[in-house]
Write a protein that holds these residues in place. Structure first.
Motif: not given
Length: 295
Positions: A152, A186-187, A189-190, A193-194
C-alpha cells in the motif's frame, strides 16, 4: 538530510514499511520548469513513489515510472537509480489545467508503466491503468494486479516537500495463520489510512510512526540519503547525433546555421555541436569536449 528514505519493521508481524522525504531534490526538479501547482503536486507524488519502490528492490540499475494520458498532462516521467539519484519531468497543457485538479482530471485514460532496467540481466516492465482516485491507489492496484506482495502507498506533495509512506506484507514467518495475517494487514493499513496530508507533510518520521502505531512494536532503521542528479552528458547527446547518420546530421547543421544545440529535458543543460564537432564524431574522434572553433 532533507532527502532520504527510512525503513521500519513491525517486530511481531510480517510487515515492513518505508517513509520518504524529498525536499531539495524535489525543488531541483520544479526549478527546471514553471509547473502549475496541480502538476507540481502530481510530479512530487511520483518522485516519492519512485524513491519508495527503489527501496523494495535489490538491483543495480534504473527504475523508471512513466505515466501517459490523453489529457492536460500527457506525460509524467520519473527516474530513480539504485544509487538513489532522482530526476523527473512533466509535459502539460497549461490552458487545460484547473486549480485543484486531481489525477482523473489531469490524466484521463492514463496508463502507468513501471520499468526496472538493471545494468546486468533482463529488463522488466509492468503496466497499470491510472484509474484510481490518486497515484497511491494506482500503485496499490499495480502490486495487486501483478500478484506481488500486498503493498500500500500513501503519497503527498505540496510544491515544497514530497512525502510518502509504504507498507508491504512479507512472506510468512512470525505469523503463519492466513486469517491472522490478513487481520493484521487490515489493522495496520486501516491505521495508516487515518494519516492526513498535513500530518505526513508536516511531521517527522518518529512522530508519524508514534501517532499511527504507538501500540505496536516498531523498529526504525537509519535513514538513507537521496539526491537530484541528471544522467545527461555530452557523450549521450553526441550519440543521438550519430544515430541520425552523417548525412542527416550535416543537414541539421545547415538548417541551424552551422551548429546544433541538444537540450536535456530534465535539467535544461545544453550541449552544442558545430561542424568540427560533427566531423570529429563521424571520424571516430569522440565527443569528450567542444571543438576549439567555439566562440
Amino acid at each position: 538530510m532533507s532527502d532520504f528514505t527510512q525503513r521500519f519493521i513491525f517486530d511481531d508481524t510480517d510487515v515492513r514499511g518505508e517513509l520518504v522525504t524529498l525536499g531539495d531534490s524535489y525543488q531541483h526538479v520544479l526549478a527546471k520548469h514553471p509547473y502549475p501547482e496541480p502538476v507540481a503536486q502530481l510530479l512530487g507524488e511520483l518522485l516519492a513513489a519512485a524513491a519508495l519502490l527503489v527501496g523494495t528492490l535489490k538491483f543495480d540499475g534504473l527504475l523508471v515510472l512513466q505515466a501517459r494520458s490523453s489529457g492536460a498532462v500527457p506525460l509524467l516521467m520519473v527516474e530513480c537509480s539504485s544509487e538513489r539519484q532522482v530526476r523527473g519531468i512533466a509535459r502539460y497543457h497549461a490552458e487545460q489545467i484547473a486549480d485543484g485538479a486531481g489525477l482523473a482530471e489531469l490524466m484521463p485514460e492514463g496508463m502507468l508503466t513501471v520499468t526496472i532496467d538493471p545494468r546486468a540481466g533482463q529488463r522488466y516492465q509492468g503496466i497499470v491503468a491510472l484509474d484510481g482516485i490518486n497515484l497511491s491507489a494506482c500503485l496499490t492496484n499495480y502490486f495487486a494486479n501483478s500478484e506481488q506482495l500486498p503493498t500500500r502507498f500513501w503519497l503527498y506533495a505540496d510544491g515544497r516537500r514530497a512525502r510518502g509512506l509504504l507498507l508491504q506484507a512479507l512472506p510468512p514467518d512470525r505469523l503463519k495463520d492466513a486469517e491472522a495475517r490478513a487481520a493484521n494487514w487490515q489493522h495496520l493499513t486501516t491505521l495508516a489510512d487515518t494519516l492526513t496530508a498535513e500530518e505526513l507533510l508536516g511531521l517527522d518520521n518518529l512522530t508519524v510512526l508514534h501517532r499511527l502505531y504507538h501500540e505496536e512494536a516498531v523498529r526504525l532503521f537509519d535513514p538513507l540519503g537521496l539526491e537530484f542528479r541528471c544522467s545527461c552528458n555530452r557523450q549521450r547527446s553526441a550519440n543521438a547525433l550519430v544515430s541520425l547518420g552523417q548525412q542527416d546530421a550535416e543537414r541539421l547543421l545547415e538548417e541551424h546555421g552551422g551548429s546544433v544545440e541538444i537540450d536535456c529535458q530534465f535539467c535544461n543543460q545544453r550541449y552544442r555541436f558545430d561542424k568540427t564537432d560533427v566531423a570529429q564524431l563521424f571520424a571516430g574522434g569522440g565527443s569528450s569536449a567542444p571543438s576549439s572553433t567555439r566562440h
